[in-house]
Design a protein around this motif. Structure first.
Motif, PDB file in Angstrom:
ATOM      1  N   LEU A   1     -19.508   0.280  28.208  1.00 50.81           N
ATOM      2  CA  LEU A   1     -19.080   1.474  27.483  1.00 50.81           C
ATOM      3  C   LEU A   1     -17.922   2.166  28.196  1.00 50.81           C
ATOM      4  CD1 LEU A   1     -19.402   3.678  25.316  1.00 50.81           C
ATOM      5  CD2 LEU A   1     -21.170   4.724  26.773  1.00 50.81           C
ATOM      6  N   ASP A   2     -18.053   2.337  29.502  1.00 46.32           N
ATOM      7  CA  ASP A   2     -17.023   3.015  30.290  1.00 46.32           C
ATOM      8  C   ASP A   2     -15.686   2.288  30.192  1.00 46.32           C
ATOM      9  OD1 ASP A   2     -15.865   4.776  32.152  1.00 46.32           O
ATOM     10  OD2 ASP A   2     -16.451   3.517  33.843  1.00 46.32           O
ATOM     11  N   LYS A   3     -15.731   0.967  30.303  1.00 48.46           N
ATOM     12  CA  LYS A   3     -14.492   0.183  30.231  1.00 48.46           C
ATOM     13  C   LYS A   3     -13.853   0.309  28.851  1.00 48.46           C
ATOM     14  CE  LYS A   3     -12.690  -4.404  31.380  1.00 48.46           C
ATOM     15  NZ  LYS A   3     -13.042  -5.755  31.877  1.00 48.46           N
ATOM     16  N   PHE A   4     -14.673   0.251  27.814  1.00 47.98           N
ATOM     17  CA  PHE A   4     -14.158   0.389  26.452  1.00 47.98           C
ATOM     18  C   PHE A   4     -13.499   1.757  26.260  1.00 47.98           C
ATOM     19  CE2 PHE A   4     -14.779   1.943  22.102  1.00 47.98           C
ATOM     20  CZ  PHE A   4     -14.162   0.939  21.363  1.00 47.98           C
ATOM     21  N   LEU A   5     -14.150   2.817  26.758  1.00 46.92           N
ATOM     22  CA  LEU A   5     -13.613   4.168  26.594  1.00 46.92           C
ATOM     23  C   LEU A   5     -12.304   4.342  27.362  1.00 46.92           C
ATOM     24  CD1 LEU A   5     -16.910   6.249  26.848  1.00 46.92           C
ATOM     25  CD2 LEU A   5     -15.596   5.718  24.779  1.00 46.92           C
ATOM     26  N   GLN A   6     -12.226   3.731  28.538  1.00 48.03           N
ATOM     27  CA  GLN A   6     -10.971   3.800  29.299  1.00 48.03           C
ATOM     28  C   GLN A   6      -9.839   3.145  28.516  1.00 48.03           C
ATOM     29  OE1 GLN A   6     -10.983   2.759  33.465  1.00 48.03           O
ATOM     30  NE2 GLN A   6     -13.053   3.555  33.774  1.00 48.03           N
ATOM     31  N   GLN A   7     -10.152   2.046  27.856  1.00 37.03           N
ATOM     32  CA  GLN A   7      -9.141   1.374  27.041  1.00 37.03           C
ATOM     33  C   GLN A   7      -8.715   2.237  25.853  1.00 37.03           C
ATOM     34  OE1 GLN A   7     -11.211  -2.251  26.122  1.00 37.03           O
ATOM     35  NE2 GLN A   7     -10.575  -3.281  27.993  1.00 37.03           N
ATOM     36  N   GLN A   8      -9.626   3.119  25.418  1.00 35.13           N
ATOM     37  CA  GLN A   8      -9.319   4.034  24.313  1.00 35.13           C
ATOM     38  C   GLN A   8      -8.758   5.369  24.816  1.00 35.13           C
ATOM     39  OE1 GLN A   8      -9.687   2.624  21.258  1.00 35.13           O
ATOM     40  NE2 GLN A   8     -10.356   0.860  22.488  1.00 35.13           N
ATOM     41  N   LYS A   9      -8.437   5.412  26.116  1.00 31.28           N
ATOM     42  CA  LYS A   9      -7.837   6.609  26.728  1.00 31.28           C
ATOM     43  C   LYS A   9      -8.766   7.830  26.664  1.00 31.28           C
ATOM     44  CE  LYS A   9      -4.144   4.163  27.342  1.00 31.28           C
ATOM     45  NZ  LYS A   9      -3.909   3.531  28.654  1.00 31.28           N
ATOM     46  N   THR A  10     -10.072   7.596  26.837  1.00 33.58           N
ATOM     47  CA  THR A  10     -11.015   8.709  26.940  1.00 33.58           C
ATOM     48  C   THR A  10     -12.003   8.389  28.054  1.00 33.58           C
ATOM     49  OG1 THR A  10     -12.508  10.162  25.704  1.00 33.58           O
ATOM     50  CG2 THR A  10     -12.605   7.800  25.176  1.00 33.58           C
ATOM     51  N   SER A  11     -13.062   9.182  28.186  1.00 29.81           N
ATOM     52  CA  SER A  11     -13.988   8.993  29.308  1.00 29.81           C
ATOM     53  C   SER A  11     -15.423   9.200  28.853  1.00 29.81           C
ATOM     54  CB  SER A  11     -13.669   9.993  30.426  1.00 29.81           C
ATOM     55  OG  SER A  11     -13.952  11.319  29.998  1.00 29.81           O
ATOM     56  N   LEU A  12     -16.357   8.862  29.740  1.00 24.38           N
ATOM     57  CA  LEU A  12     -17.779   8.993  29.430  1.00 24.38           C
ATOM     58  C   LEU A  12     -18.161  10.429  29.100  1.00 24.38           C
ATOM     59  CD1 LEU A  12     -19.252   6.696  32.230  1.00 24.38           C
ATOM     60  CD2 LEU A  12     -19.326   6.234  29.775  1.00 24.38           C
ATOM     61  N   GLN A  13     -17.579  11.386  29.800  1.00 18.94           N
ATOM     62  CA  GLN A  13     -17.964  12.775  29.611  1.00 18.94           C
ATOM     63  C   GLN A  13     -17.213  13.456  28.461  1.00 18.94           C
ATOM     64  OE1 GLN A  13     -18.544  15.050  33.354  1.00 18.94           O
ATOM     65  NE2 GLN A  13     -18.261  13.093  34.422  1.00 18.94           N
ATOM     66  N   ALA A  14     -16.135  12.823  27.991  1.00 20.87           N
ATOM     67  CA  ALA A  14     -15.360  13.397  26.885  1.00 20.87           C
ATOM     68  C   ALA A  14     -15.664  12.706  25.560  1.00 20.87           C
ATOM     69  CB  ALA A  14     -13.867  13.290  27.188  1.00 20.87           C
ATOM     70  N   VAL A  15     -16.648  11.847  25.561  1.00 18.97           N
ATOM     71  CA  VAL A  15     -16.906  10.991  24.415  1.00 18.97           C
ATOM     72  C   VAL A  15     -17.422  11.780  23.206  1.00 18.97           C
ATOM     73  CG1 VAL A  15     -19.324  10.450  24.908  1.00 18.97           C
ATOM     74  CG2 VAL A  15     -17.879   8.734  23.834  1.00 18.97           C
ATOM     75  N   GLU A  16     -17.084  11.295  22.023  1.00 19.39           N
ATOM     76  CA  GLU A  16     -17.587  11.841  20.764  1.00 19.39           C
ATOM     77  C   GLU A  16     -18.442  10.774  20.076  1.00 19.39           C
ATOM     78  OE1 GLU A  16     -17.153  14.862  19.597  1.00 19.39           O
ATOM     79  OE2 GLU A  16     -15.671  15.611  21.044  1.00 19.39           O
TER      80      GLU A  16
END
Length: 302
Positions: free
Chosen positions: A41-56
């Protein structure tokens, strides 16, 4: 896009794992599954230019869609959602996020998967294959007998210590998932096989004063579950067993055969160490299929 080599996991994942382990005493396998899921999940979010704590919520839905596209199984997806829910509850309790993005996340609908088992005849073939004349095979024979007699998970079997076994009382004390303890009866045949192994074989593998591992490897250490799984496949091949096997085949056979012979479902639940009866109920499908087969074979109007 973040390359495979430049990825750095968010330290909050390890903080979550450390605190979850210290509070709930989860097994290494469960913690490893959480780590794998959250890093994906973390790697995917980084690729989407967001983070674990900023996720929607939409980010999580996109992640699930991505995992589906690459062929992640339904069972893995269900576990993944469970990992995320537990992780974001942790963040919420730590006040690291304002709201739980998993609150409206749906559940993965699982197909009722009937565990692969063996017939009683196939189990007899498997258990009679190892030789009593070879030290390693005599150890394996005791392990197989114990596995079938108790329904242990392979991880529980290979991690057994001497002090967990009481031959006099005919029981073993198991520390299962989440640190939960249960007492499981050995049964007469497994008890005799285990006693013979302890008296005649174990000292050939390990100095009894230097290790309390019940079933040591050739090097006198605790076996890995992968190593014992290879031993199961080895004996199945020698016994010419054609049925599909898994590391928990004898655990499934234990549960199925007990139900076939009239055991109460809740008793089987306790023996297997299931916290939820619904987990055990999957075996009733196997038992029902066996009963229908017997009815068709032997009833005059079957």
């Amino acid at each position: 896009m973040v390359s495979r080599h430049s990825y750095q996991s968010d330290p909050i994942i390890e903080q979550f794992l450390d605190e979850t382990w210290s509070i709930h005493g989860l097994s290494d396998n469960t913690l490893s599954a959480y780590r794998t899921d959250l890093r994906h999940l973390d790697k995917f979010l980084q690729q989407q230019k967001t983070s674990l704590q900023a996720v929607e919520l939409t980010d999580l839905q996109d992640f699930i869609a991505h995992r589906t596209e690459i062929g992640t199984s339904k069972n893995s997806q269900a576990r993944m959602r469970s990992s995320m829910r537990r992780f974001y509850l942790f963040l919420l309790q730590k006040k690291l996020i304002q709201k739980d993005p998993t609150a409206l996340l749906g559940k993965t609908k699982l197909d009722a998967r009937i565990p692969k088992s063996l017939t009683e005849e196939e189990v007899e073939q498997l258990l009679s294959t190892p030789s009593d004349d070879d030290v390693i095979e005599a150890r394996d024979k005791a392990m197989l007998e114990l596995l079938y007699a108790t329904g242990l998970r392979v991880t529980e079997l290979v991690s057994l210590t001497i002090e967990q076994v009481s031959l006099r009382q005919g029981v073993i004390r198991i520390v299962g998932k989440g640190g939960k303890e249960r007492l499981v009866p050995l049964g007469e045949v497994a008890g005799e096989q285990l006693e013979q192994y302890l008296n005649l074989v174990r000292h050939e593998l390990v100095d009894t004063a230097s290790s309390d591992v019940l079933f040591p490897s050739r090097r006198g250490r605790q076996m890995t579950r992968q190593a014992f799984w290879h031993r199961i496949k080895h004996y199945a091949l020698k016994a010419n067993i054609q049925s599909e096997l898994s590391p928990h085949t004898l655990r499934h056979a234990f549960a199925t055969h007990l139900l076939n012979h009239g055991a109460d479902l809740r008793v089987v639940q306790l023996l297997l160490g299931h916290s939820d009866l619904s987990t055990t109920q999957i075996y009733t499908h196997v038992a029902k299929a066996r009963l229908q087969e017997l009815h068709a074979q032997h009833h005059p109007r079957g």
